[in-house]
Design a protein around this motif. Structure first.
Motif, short mmCIF file in Angstrom:
data_model
loop_
_atom_site.label_atom_id
_atom_site.label_comp_id
_atom_site.label_asym_id
_atom_site.label_seq_id
_atom_site.Cartn_x
_atom_site.Cartn_y
_atom_site.Cartn_z
N PRO A 104 -66.16 -2.79 4.45
CA PRO A 104 -66.43 -2.56 3.03
C PRO A 104 -65.54 -3.45 2.17
CG PRO A 104 -65.14 -0.75 3.92
CD PRO A 104 -65.29 -1.74 5.03
N LEU A 105 -66.15 -4.15 1.22
CA LEU A 105 -65.39 -5.04 0.34
C LEU A 105 -65.68 -4.71 -1.13
CD1 LEU A 105 -66.06 -8.53 2.01
CD2 LEU A 105 -64.05 -7.07 2.32
N THR A 106 -64.75 -5.10 -1.97
CA THR A 106 -65.01 -5.02 -3.40
C THR A 106 -64.76 -6.42 -3.97
OG1 THR A 106 -62.73 -4.39 -3.86
CG2 THR A 106 -64.31 -2.60 -3.63
N SER A 107 -65.41 -6.70 -5.09
CA SER A 107 -65.15 -7.99 -5.75
C SER A 107 -64.91 -7.73 -7.22
CB SER A 107 -66.32 -8.94 -5.56
OG SER A 107 -67.45 -8.49 -6.26
N LYS A 108 -63.98 -8.49 -7.76
CA LYS A 108 -63.66 -8.34 -9.18
C LYS A 108 -63.49 -9.71 -9.81
CE LYS A 108 -61.34 -3.86 -8.98
NZ LYS A 108 -62.63 -3.17 -9.02
N SER A 109 -63.90 -9.78 -11.06
CA SER A 109 -63.73 -11.04 -11.78
C SER A 109 -63.96 -10.78 -13.26
CB SER A 109 -64.74 -12.07 -11.29
OG SER A 109 -64.50 -13.31 -11.92
N ARG A 110 -63.62 -11.78 -14.05
CA ARG A 110 -63.89 -11.70 -15.48
C ARG A 110 -64.29 -13.08 -15.98
NH1 ARG A 110 -61.17 -9.44 -20.93
NH2 ARG A 110 -62.33 -7.61 -20.31
N LEU A 111 -65.45 -13.11 -16.64
CA LEU A 111 -65.91 -14.36 -17.25
C LEU A 111 -65.58 -14.29 -18.73
CD1 LEU A 111 -69.58 -15.17 -16.12
CD2 LEU A 111 -67.50 -16.34 -15.44
N ASN A 112 -65.06 -15.39 -19.26
CA ASN A 112 -64.85 -15.48 -20.71
C ASN A 112 -65.80 -16.54 -21.24
OD1 ASN A 112 -62.64 -13.61 -21.07
ND2 ASN A 112 -61.42 -15.08 -19.92
N GLY A 113 -66.50 -16.18 -22.30
CA GLY A 113 -67.44 -17.16 -22.84
C GLY A 113 -67.97 -16.76 -24.18
N LYS A 114 -69.01 -17.49 -24.61
CA LYS A 114 -69.60 -17.25 -25.92
C LYS A 114 -71.11 -17.22 -25.83
CE LYS A 114 -66.11 -19.69 -28.62
NZ LYS A 114 -65.69 -21.06 -28.33
N VAL A 115 -71.70 -16.29 -26.55
CA VAL A 115 -73.15 -16.25 -26.69
C VAL A 115 -73.47 -17.01 -27.96
CG1 VAL A 115 -75.15 -14.78 -27.12
CG2 VAL A 115 -73.41 -14.04 -25.50
N GLU A 116 -74.41 -17.94 -27.86
CA GLU A 116 -74.80 -18.74 -29.03
C GLU A 116 -76.19 -18.31 -29.47
OE1 GLU A 116 -72.92 -23.06 -28.34
OE2 GLU A 116 -75.02 -23.05 -28.94
#
Ligand code: NAG
Ligand code: NAG
Length: 212
Positions: A168-180
């Motif tokens: 069993p694995l977990t994954s984590k991340s965070r994307l930073n960006g902009k909606v245009e």
């Protein structure tokens, strides 16, 4: 009495032509007033209609929705069959990540790192390059990931998991960006990834991928 009435009526009768034009003027005045009223109503209706359109527009097209960032799938290149005896695994996989953008404009994001964990211990990572997800679409990103038990201390848990055939694995991340939106409006949006998944050891498949 009748004479008096006639006398009163007479001036009207005498000024018949004049009162006629007066009546006509009054009539056209009335018409003009009605016309103005009509235009006023049209104007109000137009403003109400425009407002409704703007409200609907801002609630749908202009509403900035948070994109979704998740693990989509994975296939394995080298898969050193995990050995419960030596409590270890070393897996190289081609993982596919997805950035789903439900906005009516592109989502441009900076590069980010996805971390994989086993029992909250980091066992691998992948770098997502800076890119964008087009409007109303899912950007698919293929990245090679090395998963290794190097950081996992040799407690009994891993051996148990490997014996059961499921890692069993977990994954984590965070994307930073902009909606245009509409090419001019930009809204910053950060997207968190938090997924759980099972690596099925015998079938070499990634299963039960669930993301919040
Ligand atoms: C685990 O042990 C086996 C032999 O018992 C060996 O062939 C294998 O390379 C070992 N794996 C790791 C990752 O050390
Ligand atoms: C082990 O942990 C360290 C620090 O948390 C990290 O830099 C490294 O990439 C990890 N190793 C693996 C294989 O994930």
């Amino acid at each position: 009495m009748a004479e008096k009435e006639q006398q009163q009526a007479d001036p009207l009768a005498n000024g018949y032509a004049r009162s006629d034009t007066e009546a006509a003027t009054a009539n056209s005045e009335e018409l003009r007033r009605q016309k103005r009223k009509k235009w006023l109503i049209y104007g109000i209706a137009f403003v109400v209609f425009q407002t409704a359109i703007i409200v609907v527009f801002s609630l749908t097209v202009m509403k900035v929705k948070t994109p979704k960032f998740r693990v989509r799938s994975a296939s394995y290149n080298t898969f050193e069959v995990p050995q419960p005896a030596n409590n270890s695994f070393a897996i190289n996989m081609d993982a596919q990540f997805g950035v789903k953008n439900t906005n009516f404009g592109p989502y441009k994001y900076d590069s980010a790192t996805v971390y994989f964990y086993y029992n909250d211990i980091q066992v691998g990572s992948a770098v997502i390059p800076k890119s964008k997800a087009n409007f109303l679409s899912t950007k698919k990103i293929n990245v090679e990931v090395d998963l290794s038990s190097a950081n996992v201390s040799s407690n009994g848990d891993l051996a148990t998991a490997l014996n059961s055939g499921i890692l069993p694995l977990t994954s984590k991340s965070r994307l930073n960006g902009k909606v245009e939106l509409m090419l001019i409006f930009k809204k910053k949006k950060s997207v968190d990834m938090s997924c759980t998944m099972d690596v099925h050891i015998s079938s070499r498949e990634l299963q039960n991928v669930k993301c919040k």
